[in-house]
Write an enzyme that holds these catalytic residues in place. Structure first.
Site, mmCIF file in Angstrom:
data_model
loop_
_atom_site.group_PDB
_atom_site.id
_atom_site.type_symbol
_atom_site.label_atom_id
_atom_site.label_comp_id
_atom_site.label_asym_id
_atom_site.label_seq_id
_atom_site.Cartn_x
_atom_site.Cartn_y
_atom_site.Cartn_z
ATOM 1 N N HIS A 1 0.816 -1.217 0.000
ATOM 2 C CA HIS A 1 0.000 0.000 0.000
ATOM 3 C C HIS A 1 0.845 1.261 0.000
ATOM 4 C CE1 HIS A 1 -3.428 -2.646 1.771
ATOM 5 N NE2 HIS A 1 -3.389 -2.697 0.470
ATOM 6 N N GLY B 1 -0.818 -9.926 12.185
ATOM 7 C CA GLY B 1 -1.400 -8.624 12.527
ATOM 8 C C GLY B 1 -2.244 -7.999 11.442
HETATM 9 P P1 OAD Z 1 -6.749 -3.916 10.725
HETATM 10 O O1 OAD Z 1 -6.847 -2.823 11.718
HETATM 11 O O2 OAD Z 1 -7.918 -4.225 9.842
HETATM 12 O O3 OAD Z 1 -6.377 -5.281 11.452
HETATM 13 C C1 OAD Z 1 -5.336 -5.309 12.386
HETATM 14 C C2 OAD Z 1 -5.323 -6.707 12.980
HETATM 15 O O4 OAD Z 1 -4.232 -6.792 13.867
HETATM 16 C C3 OAD Z 1 -6.596 -7.011 13.775
HETATM 17 O O5 OAD Z 1 -7.114 -8.256 13.340
HETATM 18 C C4 OAD Z 1 -6.113 -7.067 15.219
HETATM 19 O O6 OAD Z 1 -6.764 -8.131 15.915
HETATM 20 C C5 OAD Z 1 -4.645 -7.406 15.060
HETATM 21 N N1 OAD Z 1 -3.763 -6.869 16.097
HETATM 22 C C6 OAD Z 1 -3.880 -5.698 16.771
HETATM 23 N N2 OAD Z 1 -2.837 -5.550 17.618
HETATM 24 C C7 OAD Z 1 -2.037 -6.640 17.450
HETATM 25 C C8 OAD Z 1 -0.807 -7.068 18.019
HETATM 26 N N3 OAD Z 1 -0.165 -6.338 18.935
HETATM 27 N N4 OAD Z 1 -0.285 -8.257 17.610
HETATM 28 C C9 OAD Z 1 -0.918 -9.021 16.685
HETATM 29 N N5 OAD Z 1 -2.096 -8.664 16.096
HETATM 30 C C10 OAD Z 1 -2.636 -7.489 16.488
HETATM 31 O O7 OAD Z 1 -5.462 -3.593 9.824
HETATM 32 P P2 OAD Z 1 -5.007 -4.320 8.506
HETATM 33 O O8 OAD Z 1 -5.423 -5.743 8.473
HETATM 34 O O9 OAD Z 1 -3.554 -4.041 8.346
HETATM 35 O O10 OAD Z 1 -5.594 -0.478 3.462
HETATM 36 O O11 OAD Z 1 -5.801 -3.514 7.374
HETATM 37 C C11 OAD Z 1 -5.506 -3.866 6.045
HETATM 38 C C12 OAD Z 1 -5.749 -2.661 5.199
HETATM 39 O O12 OAD Z 1 -7.054 -2.141 5.473
HETATM 40 C C13 OAD Z 1 -4.819 -1.504 5.488
HETATM 41 O O13 OAD Z 1 -3.577 -1.654 4.865
HETATM 42 C C14 OAD Z 1 -5.608 -0.363 4.895
HETATM 43 C C15 OAD Z 1 -6.983 -0.720 5.419
HETATM 44 O O14 OAD Z 1 -7.987 -0.341 4.553
HETATM 45 C C16 OAD Z 1 -5.397 0.697 2.741
HETATM 46 O O15 OAD Z 1 -5.147 1.733 3.294
HETATM 47 C C17 OAD Z 1 -5.517 0.546 1.269
#
Ligand code: OAD
Length: 229
Positions: free
Chosen positions: A103, A171
Site C-alpha cells: 500500500h 497482525g
Molecule cells: P486492521 O486494523 O484491519 O487489522 C489489524 C489486525 O491486527 C486485527 O485483526 C487485530 O486483531 C490485530 N492486532 C492488533 N494488535 C495486534 C498485536 N499487537 N499483535 C498481533 N495482532 C494485532 O489492519 P489491517 O489488516 O492491516 O488499506 O488492514 C488492512 C488494510 O485495510 C490496510 O492496509 C488499509 C486498510 O484499509 C489501505 O489503506 C488501502
C-alpha cells in the site's frame, strides 16, 4: 517463506491499527472517508493534514520486537519475502530488506496528476504542496481505497505466494483484497499457512496454525525456537 503483515504488527509501536478508533481530532473521520482520491479532490487540505498527523506519528514510532524478529527471520530461513500492507516504513527501520510495500509508503510523495514520485525539493510549499513540474497537488505515495496495487509489487507478491512452503500472516484482519487473497493462494499451492493475530479473522478457520497474542511477544519466541534447530 512469505510473511504478510498488517497494522497489528505496528500496534506495539504506537501506530494505530486501521480499524481501531481514530484518536483526537480525527475521531469524527473514518479512514475510508479520507484515504480516497475523491476525498482528496473534495477537501485536499483536510486529507493532507490527516496524513501530516499520521507522518508525525510514524516518525516518532520505533520498530518493536515483532519488526526486529521478522528482520532476524530473513537471516534464518533460506528465502523470505516480506509483504506488508503497512505504510509506516518500520520494517525497513528494523532491518528488513526490500519489503513489498503493498500500500505504498506514507513518507513518500507523488504528483496527483502525473503519479510521478517527487523528492522534497520538487514540492512547492502549500497545504497540500504542489508539484514543481506541473503545478498539480501533491499526494502521499500510498494506495488509497479503490486504487490499484503497483503491478510490479503485486506480481512479485503473487509469485512468492505461489512458490512458498510456509506463509505467515501477522497482525492483519485479512479483510482487504488483494492482500487478503494471498494466504488462500499460498494454501492452494500446498503451503503451510499460519496466522499470528490477537483476534480471529476470516483466515483463522482455514489456516493450519493460529497463534493468538501480540506479535511483539510471539514473533521473538518463534525466532528463538527456530534458532534452536
Ligand atoms: P486492521 O486494523 O484491519 O487489522 C489489524 C489486525 O491486527 C486485527 O485483526 C487485530 O486483531 C490485530 N492486532 C492488533 N494488535 C495486534 C498485536 N499487537 N499483535 C498481533 N495482532 C494485532 O489492519 P489491517 O489488516 O492491516 O488499506 O488492514 C488492512 C488494510 O485495510 C490496510 O492496509 C488499509 C486498510 O484499509 C489501505 O489503506 C488501502
Amino acid at each position: 517463506m512469505v510473511v504478510l503483515t498488517g497494522s497489528g504488527v505496528s500496534a506495539e509501536s504506537g501506530v494505530p491499527t486501521f480499524r481501531d478508533a481514530q484518536s483526537g481530532i480525527w475521531e469524527r473521520f473514518r479512514p475510508e472517508d479520507l484515504a480516497t482520491p475523491q476525498a482528496f479532490r473534495r477537501d485536499p487540505k483536510t486529507v493532507w493534514e490527516w496524513y501530516e498527523w499520521r507522518r508525525t506519528l510514524v516518525r516518532e514510532a520505533k520498530p518493536n520486537p515483532g519488526h526486529t524478529a521478522i528482520a532476524q527471520l530473513e537471516q534464518i530461513v533460506p528465502r523470505l519475502t516480506l509483504i506488508t500492507q503497512n505504510v509506516d516504513g518500520l520494517h525497513q527501520r528494523a532491518g528488513s530488506h526490500a519489503p513489498l510495500e503493498f500500500h505504498g509508503n506514507i513518507l513518500g510523495n507523488r504528483c496527483f496528476a502525473e503519479h510521478r514520485r517527487l523528492t522534497d525539493d520538487e514540492l512547492s510549499p502549500g497545504t497540500p504542496p504542489s508539484c514543481t513540474h506541473c503545478g498539480s497537488m501533491v499526494r502521499p505515495d500510498v494506495v488509497w481505497f479503490g486504487e490499484e496495487i503497483d503491478k510490479t509489487i503485486l506480481d512479485a507478491a503473487l509469485n512468492a505466494c505461489a512458490k512458498c512452503d510456509f506463509f505467515l500472516s501477522v497482525g492483519t484482519s485479512a479483510q482487504v483484497q488483494p492482500a487478503a487473497g494471498l494466504a488462500e493462494l499460498a494454501l492452494s499451492c500446498d503451503a503451510v499457512v499460519a496466522e499470528l493475530n490477537t483476534d480471529d479473522t476470516p483466515l483463522s478457520p482455514v489456516a493450519h496454525f493460529c497463534l493468538r497474542g501480540p506479535s511483539g511477544v510471539l514473533l521473538p519466541n518463534l525466532v528463538l525456537e527456530l534458532k534452536k534447530d
